[in-house]
Design an enzyme around this catalytic site. Structure first.
Site, PDB file in Angstrom:
ATOM      1  N   LEU A 102       0.868  -1.175   0.000  1.00  0.00           N
ATOM      2  CA  LEU A 102       0.000   0.000   0.000  1.00  0.00           C
ATOM      3  C   LEU A 102       0.904   1.223   0.000  1.00  0.00           C
ATOM      4  O   LEU A 102       1.949   1.234   0.647  1.00  0.00           O
ATOM      5  CB  LEU A 102      -0.898   0.025   1.249  1.00  0.00           C
ATOM      6  N   ASP A 103       0.486   2.266  -0.709  1.00  0.00           N
ATOM      7  CA  ASP A 103       1.268   3.487  -0.736  1.00  0.00           C
ATOM      8  C   ASP A 103       1.391   4.081   0.664  1.00  0.00           C
ATOM      9  O   ASP A 103       0.556   3.839   1.537  1.00  0.00           O
ATOM     10  CB  ASP A 103       0.618   4.530  -1.652  1.00  0.00           C
ATOM     11  N   MET A 104       2.393   4.899   0.843  1.00  0.00           N
ATOM     12  CA  MET A 104       2.616   5.574   2.117  1.00  0.00           C
ATOM     13  C   MET A 104       1.406   6.410   2.526  1.00  0.00           C
ATOM     14  O   MET A 104       1.063   6.519   3.707  1.00  0.00           O
ATOM     15  CB  MET A 104       3.866   6.458   2.007  1.00  0.00           C
ATOM     16  N   ASP A 105       0.731   6.995   1.516  1.00  0.00           N
ATOM     17  CA  ASP A 105      -0.415   7.858   1.798  1.00  0.00           C
ATOM     18  C   ASP A 105      -1.755   7.135   1.654  1.00  0.00           C
ATOM     19  O   ASP A 105      -2.806   7.761   1.511  1.00  0.00           O
ATOM     20  CB  ASP A 105      -0.383   9.099   0.896  1.00  0.00           C
ATOM     21  N   THR A 106      -1.717   5.787   1.706  1.00  0.00           N
ATOM     22  CA  THR A 106      -2.934   4.977   1.701  1.00  0.00           C
ATOM     23  C   THR A 106      -2.960   4.139   2.969  1.00  0.00           C
ATOM     24  O   THR A 106      -1.942   3.582   3.372  1.00  0.00           O
ATOM     25  CB  THR A 106      -2.981   4.043   0.476  1.00  0.00           C
TER      26      THR A 106
END
Length: 235
Positions: A102-106
């Site tokens: 998962l992305d850092m901002d997800t």
């Protein structure tokens, strides 16, 4: 046993990721760097290192689900000293790694294990495991934009597989969407929403196949239960 298969069974990464690590010169067998695919190793005799660390078969298989908070990267280590999700898992002695990313901002559901076969089952495209997300986006998609999203969109030079999208609630300047995809391409949901002119403001993954995040709070984790394990092993 093939080197990439051995690495997967040791819980290093999936076979495909293990092959890339071999290509990148990160793997050695008996103190010699290996960059050729398909070599065999003997788990009882050969010494295999990944990033200079010896790897061995784990007898005790671990299966964990975590509600990833924002600001964490889904890797086992990070050269830029960012926060990693492994730091949230306390009391587990086995070497585990995230299944996919998962992305850092997800935020949201991420699985962790040391079972390479299970990782392959979940991430391999042929199994088409559905990942469900809740997204808050700018504005509200119209009918044609929703249709375009569902049929597949060209991102990074390749068309996405058909996807599911529905409006859960809409406000004056933003809306809440439920999105389902069966792929795991880099920042895929964000790129798809940008392609229909509705950039994501907030994104959370809530399920992977039949495994649901339930009431797990941000930063909390637990072992998969019997029903969840039964589902994974049935893939």
């Amino acid at each position: 046993m093939r080197l990439q298969k051995y690495m997967a069974k040791c819980g290093v990464a999936s076979r495909r990721k293990s092959e890339k690590m071999i290509d990148d010169g990160l793997v050695s067998v008996n103190e010699k760097i290996v960059t050729r695919q398909g070599i065999n190793v003997d788990p009882d005799k050969d010494v295999v290192r990944v990033n200079k660390k010896i790897i061995k078969l784990e007898e005790n298989k671990i299966y964990i689900m975590l509600n990833k908070p924002l600001g964490y990267v889904t890797t086992t280590d990070d050269e830029r000293n960012r926060k990693i999700i492994i730091d949230l898992i306390e009391g587990v002695k086995e070497r585990i790694y995230p299944v996919g990313r998962l992305d850092m901002d997800t935020s949201g559901l991420i699985l962790l294990t040391n079972d390479g076969n299970v990782t392959n089952k979940i991430t391999h495209p042929r199994n088409e495991v559905i990942k469900k997300y809740i997204a808050i986006v700018e504005g509200t998609p119209n009918k044609s934009e929703l249709t375009k999203f569902r049929k597949g969109i060209m991102i990074d030079g390749k068309k996405t597989s058909p996807a599911s999208i529905k409006i859960v609630k809409n406000y004056e300047n933003e809306s809440i969407l439920e999105i389902e995809i069966n792929e795991g391409r880099n920042r895929q949901v964000r790129k798809m929403c940008e392609a229909i002119n509705h950039p994501i403001k907030k994104l959370k993954r809530v399920s992977i196949g039949e495994i649901d995040i339930g009431g797990l709070q941000f930063g909390e984790w637990r072992y998969l239960d019997d029903e969840e394990m039964k589902y994974i092993l049935s893939l």
